[in-house]
Write an enzyme that holds these catalytic residues in place. Structure first.
Site, PDB file in Angstrom:
ATOM      1  N   ASP A  49      20.894  48.969 -20.871  1.00 27.98           N
ATOM      2  CA  ASP A  49      21.193  47.742 -21.633  1.00 27.98           C
ATOM      3  C   ASP A  49      20.250  46.747 -20.470  1.00 27.98           C
ATOM      4  O   ASP A  49      20.795  46.315 -19.294  1.00 27.98           O
ATOM      5  CB  ASP A  49      22.263  47.312 -21.867  1.00 27.98           C
ATOM      6  CG  ASP A  49      22.555  45.918 -22.717  1.00 27.98           C
ATOM      7  OD1 ASP A  49      21.603  45.345 -23.015  1.00 27.98           O
ATOM      8  OD2 ASP A  49      23.912  45.718 -23.173  1.00 27.98           O
ATOM      9  N   ASP A  50      19.302  45.931 -20.867  1.00 27.64           N
ATOM     10  CA  ASP A  50      18.669  44.899 -20.225  1.00 27.64           C
ATOM     11  C   ASP A  50      17.977  45.412 -18.678  1.00 27.64           C
ATOM     12  O   ASP A  50      18.037  44.930 -17.891  1.00 27.64           O
ATOM     13  CB  ASP A  50      19.630  43.750 -19.689  1.00 27.64           C
ATOM     14  CG  ASP A  50      19.595  42.703 -21.210  1.00 27.64           C
ATOM     15  OD1 ASP A  50      19.161  42.884 -22.107  1.00 27.64           O
ATOM     16  OD2 ASP A  50      20.077  41.429 -20.590  1.00 27.64           O
ATOM     17  N   CYS A  87      18.723  42.950 -27.312  1.00 29.89           N
ATOM     18  CA  CYS A  87      19.460  43.767 -27.446  1.00 29.89           C
ATOM     19  C   CYS A  87      19.929  44.185 -28.956  1.00 29.89           C
ATOM     20  O   CYS A  87      19.494  45.392 -29.138  1.00 29.89           O
ATOM     21  CB  CYS A  87      20.929  43.271 -27.258  1.00 29.89           C
ATOM     22  SG  CYS A  87      21.068  42.682 -25.188  1.00 29.89           S
ATOM     23  N   ARG A  91      18.733  47.577 -31.199  1.00 32.78           N
ATOM     24  CA  ARG A  91      19.762  48.635 -31.906  1.00 32.78           C
ATOM     25  C   ARG A  91      19.594  48.794 -33.449  1.00 32.78           C
ATOM     26  O   ARG A  91      19.881  50.112 -33.730  1.00 32.78           O
ATOM     27  CB  ARG A  91      21.042  47.976 -31.446  1.00 32.78           C
ATOM     28  CG  ARG A  91      21.208  48.122 -29.846  1.00 32.78           C
ATOM     29  CD  ARG A  91      22.241  47.244 -29.464  1.00 32.78           C
ATOM     30  NE  ARG A  91      22.079  47.087 -27.841  1.00 32.78           N
ATOM     31  CZ  ARG A  91      22.455  47.499 -26.887  1.00 32.78           C
ATOM     32  NH1 ARG A  91      23.277  48.692 -27.391  1.00 32.78           N
ATOM     33  NH2 ARG A  91      21.975  47.302 -25.817  1.00 32.78           N
ATOM     34  N   LYS A 152      28.108  50.183 -26.395  1.00 31.91           N
ATOM     35  CA  LYS A 152      27.823  48.734 -27.080  1.00 31.91           C
ATOM     36  C   LYS A 152      27.189  49.012 -28.552  1.00 31.91           C
ATOM     37  O   LYS A 152      26.283  49.542 -28.583  1.00 31.91           O
ATOM     38  CB  LYS A 152      26.756  48.031 -26.068  1.00 31.91           C
ATOM     39  CG  LYS A 152      26.323  46.658 -26.659  1.00 31.91           C
ATOM     40  CD  LYS A 152      25.512  45.895 -25.706  1.00 31.91           C
ATOM     41  CE  LYS A 152      24.918  44.831 -26.172  1.00 31.91           C
ATOM     42  NZ  LYS A 152      23.927  44.163 -25.436  1.00 31.91           N
ATOM     43  N   HIS A 154      27.068  46.124 -31.162  1.00 33.65           N
ATOM     44  CA  HIS A 154      26.270  44.894 -31.444  1.00 33.65           C
ATOM     45  C   HIS A 154      25.291  44.929 -32.678  1.00 33.65           C
ATOM     46  O   HIS A 154      24.116  44.508 -32.830  1.00 33.65           O
ATOM     47  CB  HIS A 154      25.271  44.594 -30.053  1.00 33.65           C
ATOM     48  CG  HIS A 154      24.814  43.400 -29.668  1.00 33.65           C
ATOM     49  ND1 HIS A 154      23.859  43.070 -28.898  1.00 33.65           N
ATOM     50  CD2 HIS A 154      25.501  42.181 -30.286  1.00 33.65           C
ATOM     51  CE1 HIS A 154      23.656  41.621 -28.924  1.00 33.65           C
ATOM     52  NE2 HIS A 154      24.961  41.177 -29.638  1.00 33.65           N
ATOM     53  N   HIS A 240      23.271  45.127 -18.065  1.00 37.84           N
ATOM     54  CA  HIS A 240      23.377  43.673 -18.383  1.00 37.84           C
ATOM     55  C   HIS A 240      24.399  42.990 -17.736  1.00 37.84           C
ATOM     56  O   HIS A 240      25.227  43.753 -17.168  1.00 37.84           O
ATOM     57  CB  HIS A 240      24.111  43.903 -19.941  1.00 37.84           C
ATOM     58  CG  HIS A 240      23.839  42.770 -20.838  1.00 37.84           C
ATOM     59  ND1 HIS A 240      24.651  41.612 -20.548  1.00 37.84           N
ATOM     60  CD2 HIS A 240      23.069  42.239 -22.056  1.00 37.84           C
ATOM     61  CE1 HIS A 240      24.319  40.586 -21.527  1.00 37.84           C
ATOM     62  NE2 HIS A 240      23.305  41.118 -22.485  1.00 37.84           N
ATOM     63  N   ASP A 344      16.894  48.999 -23.716  1.00 29.52           N
ATOM     64  CA  ASP A 344      16.690  48.076 -25.315  1.00 29.52           C
ATOM     65  C   ASP A 344      15.945  46.818 -25.238  1.00 29.52           C
ATOM     66  O   ASP A 344      15.417  46.370 -26.171  1.00 29.52           O
ATOM     67  CB  ASP A 344      18.223  47.474 -25.523  1.00 29.52           C
ATOM     68  CG  ASP A 344      18.875  46.665 -24.553  1.00 29.52           C
ATOM     69  OD1 ASP A 344      18.256  46.339 -23.666  1.00 29.52           O
ATOM     70  OD2 ASP A 344      19.823  45.942 -24.981  1.00 29.52           O
ATOM     71  N   ASN A 345      15.543  46.572 -23.937  1.00 26.55           N
ATOM     72  CA  ASN A 345      14.219  45.692 -23.735  1.00 26.55           C
ATOM     73  C   ASN A 345      14.076  45.503 -22.469  1.00 26.55           C
ATOM     74  O   ASN A 345      14.397  46.122 -21.550  1.00 26.55           O
ATOM     75  CB  ASN A 345      14.936  44.109 -24.180  1.00 26.55           C
ATOM     76  CG  ASN A 345      16.345  43.751 -23.695  1.00 26.55           C
ATOM     77  OD1 ASN A 345      17.490  43.492 -24.538  1.00 26.55           O
ATOM     78  ND2 ASN A 345      16.462  43.683 -22.363  1.00 26.55           N
ATOM     79  N   LYS A 388      12.718  39.992 -21.529  1.00 26.46           N
ATOM     80  CA  LYS A 388      13.480  39.887 -22.654  1.00 26.46           C
ATOM     81  C   LYS A 388      13.309  38.815 -23.262  1.00 26.46           C
ATOM     82  O   LYS A 388      13.069  37.617 -22.720  1.00 26.46           O
ATOM     83  CB  LYS A 388      14.994  39.992 -22.236  1.00 26.46           C
ATOM     84  CG  LYS A 388      15.771  40.035 -23.342  1.00 26.46           C
ATOM     85  CD  LYS A 388      17.311  40.015 -22.576  1.00 26.46           C
ATOM     86  CE  LYS A 388      18.494  39.812 -23.664  1.00 26.46           C
ATOM     87  NZ  LYS A 388      19.688  39.817 -23.064  1.00 26.46           N
TER      88      LYS A 388
END
Length: 557
Positions: A49-50, A87, A91, A152, A154, A240, A344-345, A388
């Protein structure tokens, strides 16, 4: 009963072995013939994540990631794989094999604080997964797979019909929202086990560890269906924000970042070229941070601390991935498990140049939006530009590690591929490898067809593009289209028409030489393809979306 922090027993390896090795599901005939296998593989998708493109060791970073490095050395790495820049759109695309707008999440997901924050009453902007899509879990569950998720979600918060168990997963543990405190996740951004809210367990609770504990627990309990392979979606929140990690992990990095972002970025760039992560023709983009040398000693120490915590979060995630690998090895099933690792990014510049949140909260269990800032994010995305939110290479480029000994050609083991792919390809690849049937109808709803292509030809060593047609991105008005080696991209400016830039990524992966004025016909053709796709996918003008949000805010005030 400890439902979500599981201590493995001596019998654990035996239980998992019986569960996994008993799998007898057959793949599609074409795939079975290609690989000479007689049962479906287990499938493990790991999402960071991130995290930036160059953070982990096997992509040129200085962060210690021996377990990911091991997967890479025995697997295949993509130099060019793309996420969705943010994010929840990522997903949505990953889970459904569609563009995020088609799945109902063209912007963001409704959050715990406002159940309609991103419900624009437009088909592509519902704020949660719609009924025109089907998740990987729903597809595989109908094929006989056991489907688990830990981490996560989301993809929908308000209303349990939007939660993982209602979207195809047999078991779930994690956070439904986008972020939470790693040590004390409570309240509306707290923990969910199955469909119930639960509290963190124990004094040494840490979310990254708990996500792994539960992933292992679910597989341990899966002996109830000993003949079924598993699909595990392991969605870590690391790295993240908030910046939070154990002191022993932070101490491994403390002081290493006092060389500053400019020198560290150059070191990564040089190492990436030596390793082959990027081609020699890839330029290092201009530095996009403040002048390190002008910071006070106190500020340098704070910024070293912030980056050390960020590195520690990735380090801890890698340690936990090592636990999963060890489990699969003990069960004798590592070779028959397709493992995909990606982010994710691109790196996150939120919080300003020098990061957000009180410095007094660094190294504690306090804080929420506690970030490392744009100057460090510029390092994480070496050698690319932007972050991002944007759809330049820095916003959408992710590592992709594929580990599948039974399916990867020996000629490509430990190598890189220059063929490119994007998120919808993961659904198509999983359908291909599992022998699943992707439906046209599901629960009385018509389902949109998959947008991706199977990556299996590339994984098996075929160095030929799987994408003959263009692929597209849009997030917050930032737009891009890639076709072959050419990429057309623009950065959103409120109230202004698109200003397209054109790049030849074979020669200029870092997007430093705009060819729009020298090849105008290419711009016309690719921008026309983009507009046609945007209409088909349900993309709206971001000026329109901002107008809806502004009007709603004015009404609420």
């Amino acid at each position: 009963m400890m439902r979500y922090i599981t201590k493995l027993s001596i019998a654990f390896a035996t239980v998992v072995t019986l569960f996994i090795t008993g799998a007898s599901f057959t793949t599609s005939n074409s795939f079975k013939k290609r690989l000479k296998i007689d049962k479906a593989p287990n499938i493990l998708v790991i999402l960071a994540d991130d995290m930036g493109y160059s953070d982990i060791g096997c992509y040129g970073g200085e962060v210690s990631t021996p377990n990911l490095d091991r997967l890479a050395s025995n697997g295949l790495r993509f130099r060019q794989f793309y996420n969705g820049a943010r994010c929840c759109p990522t997903r949505a695309s990953l889970m459904t094999g569609l563009y995020p707008h088609q799945a109902g999440i063209g912007h963001m997901t409704n959050d715990p604080e406002d159940s309609t924050a991103y419900q624009m009453n437009l088909p592509g902007y519902q704020g949660a997964l719609n009924n025109k899509c089907i998740t990987i879990a729903e597809v595989l569950k109908n094929t006989g797979y056991q489907t688990f998720m830990s981490g996560k979600w989301h993809l929908g918060y308000s209303g349990s019909q939007r939660w993982p168990l209602q979207r195809g997963f047999d078991r779930y543990y994690g956070i439904l929202a986008g972020a939470t405190n790693y040590f004390e996740p409570t309240g509306s951004r707290g923990l969910t086990f199955m469909n119930e809210q639960v509290k963190p367990d124990g004094d040494n609770f840490y979310l990254t560890d708990a996500i792994t504990d539960n992933a292992i627990s679910f597989m341990e309990q899966s002996s109830r269906k000993p003949n079924a392979p598993f699909f595990m979606y392991l969605a870590y929140t690391s790295p993240h924000w908030p910046l939070q990690a154990f002191k022993k992990d932070i101490d491994r990095y403390r002081g290493k970042y006092k060389i500053g972002w400019k020198k560290l970025r150059q070191e990564r760039y040089n190492r990436m070229k030596r390793m082959g992560v990027i081609l020699p023709v890839a330029n290092l983009t201009d530095e996009d941070g403040v002048d390190w040398d002008k910071l006070t000693p106190e500020k340098k120490d704070e910024m070293d601390f912030r980056m050390s915590i960020y590195a520690a979060q990735i380090d801890r995630m890698d340690q936990n991935i090592g636990r999963i690998i060890k489990m699969l090895e003990k069960a004798g099933e590592l070779d028959n498990t397709l493992i995909l690792f990606l982010a994710d990014n691109g790196a996150c510049a939120e919080g300003g140049q020098l990061g957000g949140g009180l410095k007094e909260n660094l190294g504690s269990k306090r804080g929420y939006l506690l970030s490392y800032g744009q100057s460090w994010a510029n390092v994480s995305n070496t050698p690319f530009k932007k972050y991002k939110h944007w759809v330049n290479e820095g916003g959408i480029s992710t590592p992709l590690i594929v580990h599948y000994p039974k399916g990867i050609s020996s000629a490509t083991k430990g190598k890189f591929t220059d063929q490119y792919g994007f998120l919808p390809d993961i659904m198509t690849t999983i359908v291909d490898i599992s022998g699943a049937k992707y439906p046209t109808q599901f629960k009385g709803n018509s389902i949109l067809p998959m947008e991706g292509k199977s990556l299996m030809p590339i994984i098996q060593g075929n160095e030929k593009s799987v994408h003959e047609e263009p692929i597209f991105w849009e997030h917050e008005g930032n737009a891009a289209v890639r076709h072959g080696n050419f990429k057309l991209v623009c950065e959103y400016e409120a109230g202004k028409p698109k200003k397209w830039q054109l790049y030849d990524l074979l020669k200029d992966r870092s997007e430093t030489n705009d060819l729009a004025s020298t090849i105008p016909d290419k711009v016309v053709a690719m921008s026309a393809a983009y507009e046609k796709w945007a209409l088909r996918a349900g993309v709206e003008s971001f000026d329109k979306i901002r107008g809806i949000m502004a009007a709603r805010q004015k009404k609420n005030n």
